[in-house]
Design a protein around this motif. Sequence first.
Motif, PDB file in Angstrom:
ATOM      1  N   ASN A   1      21.145  -1.295 -36.483  1.00  0.00           N
ATOM      2  CA  ASN A   1      20.979  -1.226 -37.946  1.00  0.00           C
ATOM      3  C   ASN A   1      21.145   0.215 -38.411  1.00  0.00           C
ATOM      4  O   ASN A   1      21.944   0.514 -39.291  1.00  0.00           O
ATOM      5  N   ALA A   2      20.385   1.116 -37.819  1.00  0.00           N
ATOM      6  CA  ALA A   2      20.515   2.549 -38.115  1.00  0.00           C
ATOM      7  C   ALA A   2      21.305   3.212 -36.994  1.00  0.00           C
ATOM      8  O   ALA A   2      21.038   2.966 -35.814  1.00  0.00           O
ATOM      9  N   ILE A   3      22.264   4.034 -37.360  1.00  0.00           N
ATOM     10  CA  ILE A   3      23.096   4.687 -36.345  1.00  0.00           C
ATOM     11  C   ILE A   3      23.213   6.189 -36.593  1.00  0.00           C
ATOM     12  O   ILE A   3      24.130   6.845 -36.095  1.00  0.00           O
ATOM     13  N   SER A   4      22.268   6.756 -37.349  1.00  0.00           N
ATOM     14  CA  SER A   4      22.341   8.175 -37.672  1.00  0.00           C
ATOM     15  C   SER A   4      20.941   8.775 -37.741  1.00  0.00           C
ATOM     16  O   SER A   4      19.971   8.098 -38.085  1.00  0.00           O
ATOM     17  N   LEU A   5      20.858  10.066 -37.405  1.00  0.00           N
ATOM     18  CA  LEU A   5      19.633  10.838 -37.532  1.00  0.00           C
ATOM     19  C   LEU A   5      19.958  12.140 -38.246  1.00  0.00           C
ATOM     20  O   LEU A   5      21.039  12.706 -38.061  1.00  0.00           O
ATOM     21  N   ALA A   6      19.015  12.638 -39.053  1.00  0.00           N
ATOM     22  CA  ALA A   6      19.209  13.920 -39.729  1.00  0.00           C
ATOM     23  C   ALA A   6      17.862  14.622 -39.852  1.00  0.00           C
ATOM     24  O   ALA A   6      16.853  13.981 -40.138  1.00  0.00           O
ATOM     25  N   TYR A   7      17.865  15.932 -39.628  1.00  0.00           N
ATOM     26  CA  TYR A   7      16.658  16.743 -39.733  1.00  0.00           C
ATOM     27  C   TYR A   7      16.761  17.639 -40.954  1.00  0.00           C
ATOM     28  O   TYR A   7      17.737  18.380 -41.114  1.00  0.00           O
ATOM     29  N   ASN A   8      15.761  17.559 -41.845  1.00  0.00           N
ATOM     30  CA  ASN A   8      15.726  18.390 -43.049  1.00  0.00           C
ATOM     31  C   ASN A   8      15.004  19.692 -42.746  1.00  0.00           C
ATOM     32  O   ASN A   8      13.790  19.691 -42.490  1.00  0.00           O
ATOM     33  N   PRO A   9      15.714  20.826 -42.773  1.00  0.00           N
ATOM     34  CA  PRO A   9      15.073  22.090 -42.403  1.00  0.00           C
ATOM     35  C   PRO A   9      14.072  22.591 -43.437  1.00  0.00           C
ATOM     36  O   PRO A   9      13.305  23.504 -43.141  1.00  0.00           O
ATOM     37  N   LEU A  10      14.067  22.014 -44.629  1.00  0.00           N
ATOM     38  CA  LEU A  10      13.155  22.482 -45.674  1.00  0.00           C
ATOM     39  C   LEU A  10      11.741  21.939 -45.497  1.00  0.00           C
ATOM     40  O   LEU A  10      10.765  22.658 -45.676  1.00  0.00           O
ATOM     41  N   ASP A  11      11.632  20.660 -45.160  1.00  0.00           N
ATOM     42  CA  ASP A  11      10.296  20.073 -45.057  1.00  0.00           C
ATOM     43  C   ASP A  11       9.978  19.537 -43.663  1.00  0.00           C
ATOM     44  O   ASP A  11       8.912  18.967 -43.443  1.00  0.00           O
TER      45      ASP A  11
ATOM     46  N   ILE B   1      22.940   6.558 -29.629  1.00  0.00           N
ATOM     47  CA  ILE B   1      24.038   6.491 -30.589  1.00  0.00           C
ATOM     48  C   ILE B   1      23.979   7.602 -31.629  1.00  0.00           C
ATOM     49  O   ILE B   1      24.913   7.768 -32.422  1.00  0.00           O
ATOM     50  N   SER B   2      22.895   8.389 -31.644  1.00  0.00           N
ATOM     51  CA  SER B   2      22.806   9.513 -32.577  1.00  0.00           C
ATOM     52  C   SER B   2      21.907  10.585 -31.992  1.00  0.00           C
ATOM     53  O   SER B   2      20.940  10.286 -31.274  1.00  0.00           O
ATOM     54  N   LEU B   3      22.241  11.847 -32.283  1.00  0.00           N
ATOM     55  CA  LEU B   3      21.482  12.996 -31.799  1.00  0.00           C
ATOM     56  C   LEU B   3      21.102  13.903 -32.964  1.00  0.00           C
ATOM     57  O   LEU B   3      21.820  13.984 -33.961  1.00  0.00           O
ATOM     58  N   VAL B   4      19.987  14.628 -32.804  1.00  0.00           N
ATOM     59  CA  VAL B   4      19.652  15.692 -33.750  1.00  0.00           C
ATOM     60  C   VAL B   4      18.657  16.628 -33.080  1.00  0.00           C
ATOM     61  O   VAL B   4      17.815  16.197 -32.282  1.00  0.00           O
ATOM     62  N   PHE B   5      18.789  17.934 -33.337  1.00  0.00           N
ATOM     63  CA  PHE B   5      17.794  18.898 -32.888  1.00  0.00           C
ATOM     64  C   PHE B   5      16.739  19.032 -33.970  1.00  0.00           C
ATOM     65  O   PHE B   5      17.044  19.179 -35.149  1.00  0.00           O
ATOM     66  N   PHE B   6      15.489  19.015 -33.541  1.00  0.00           N
ATOM     67  CA  PHE B   6      14.348  18.976 -34.450  1.00  0.00           C
ATOM     68  C   PHE B   6      13.512  20.234 -34.253  1.00  0.00           C
ATOM     69  O   PHE B   6      13.258  20.651 -33.126  1.00  0.00           O
TER      70      PHE B   6
END
Length: 355
Positions: free
Chosen positions: A64-74, A251-256
């Motif tokens: 269903n979800a295939i993406s990740l995103a990290y918001n650097p502001l909050d 299926i998706s990566l992000v550095f946190f």
Amino acid sequence: MRITIIAQFLLWIGIVFGSLSVSFVFAEDEQVLYGLSSHQDLYTIDAPSGAITYVGSVGLNQNNAISLAYNPLDGSLLTYARGGDQFLELDPDNGNSSVLSSSTINYGISGLAFDSMGVLFSVDSLLDALAIFDPNTSLRTFVGNSDFPFGGGLSFNSNDELFVITEGRYLHQLDLDSGASTVIGSIDHGQTYSGPWLGLAFDGQDALYGTRRESTPNGLVTELYTIDSATGNATFVSTLSGFVEAGDSIISLVFFGHESNTVEQQINILIEEIISMNIKSGISNSLDAKLSSAIQALDDNLDSNDIAALNSLYAFCNSVTAQSGGVISTEDAITLIAKVNAIIDNLDESAVSCE
């Protein structure tokens, strides 16, 4: 001789902040690589060993979800549920999701990435288009059509350059003003890879990582690679292991966990953006005055004057809108409004975005 408010502000920035960098920076020991799996589980990944640690279930149906995103502001971790057309915030400690906004439109979002200003970009695999989203309202602003079929993976480096992997397994850099792309190179480089490249994520030192799903006689495996962002050349790092569900894959990566920009840094970035646009005859006096008023309100360090700063930013946004398609191109206006809204949100999360 006319000295613009912009020039005066840049001088002020230089005096106050000296050589302060406006690019976001990771503290190396705080970088955590997260992966979202096709079975909608959240994992942390140890890149050198390939060991993954189960964080929790996102609570969605498979793929269903295939993406990740990290918001650097909050410091928030986001995804998009295609089945319910919802932006979700994920708890990085347990994977639990909460709804930020819902849409009546079926967006074909296949990739999400925040820039250093906290502006959320996406690639729509149904329209093959680049767009900007407000995840709190699901409002979409088109940037432009992309000249390739989208594959998987979308990520910004520390210079706010946006990269994507295409369906044909090529690494591209996207133009944030038009959506057009520049081919960097083939990720396969003559290898006999058959599986798709899915995840893509820059770390704080601009090392680019990607994941590839491959079918083997023993089932599906996920392999982690580093990718040269100058050539597209991929180098094997490890095979990921430790999935809770058999046959699952990342299926998706992000550095946190990187540091966010302050409001002052955001405005500095915005000023640099305005200058780089080479708008005819510079910025108009009315635009200069509104931006200067916002800076003056922030400079006194009084919380009560944040309202005055917000009002000046709204006025700035209205002026940009009024000049869009004239002194300011439509494409540049979209960029400026998105970045002003990011500043507004950083000042006051409850404030209404300008349009």
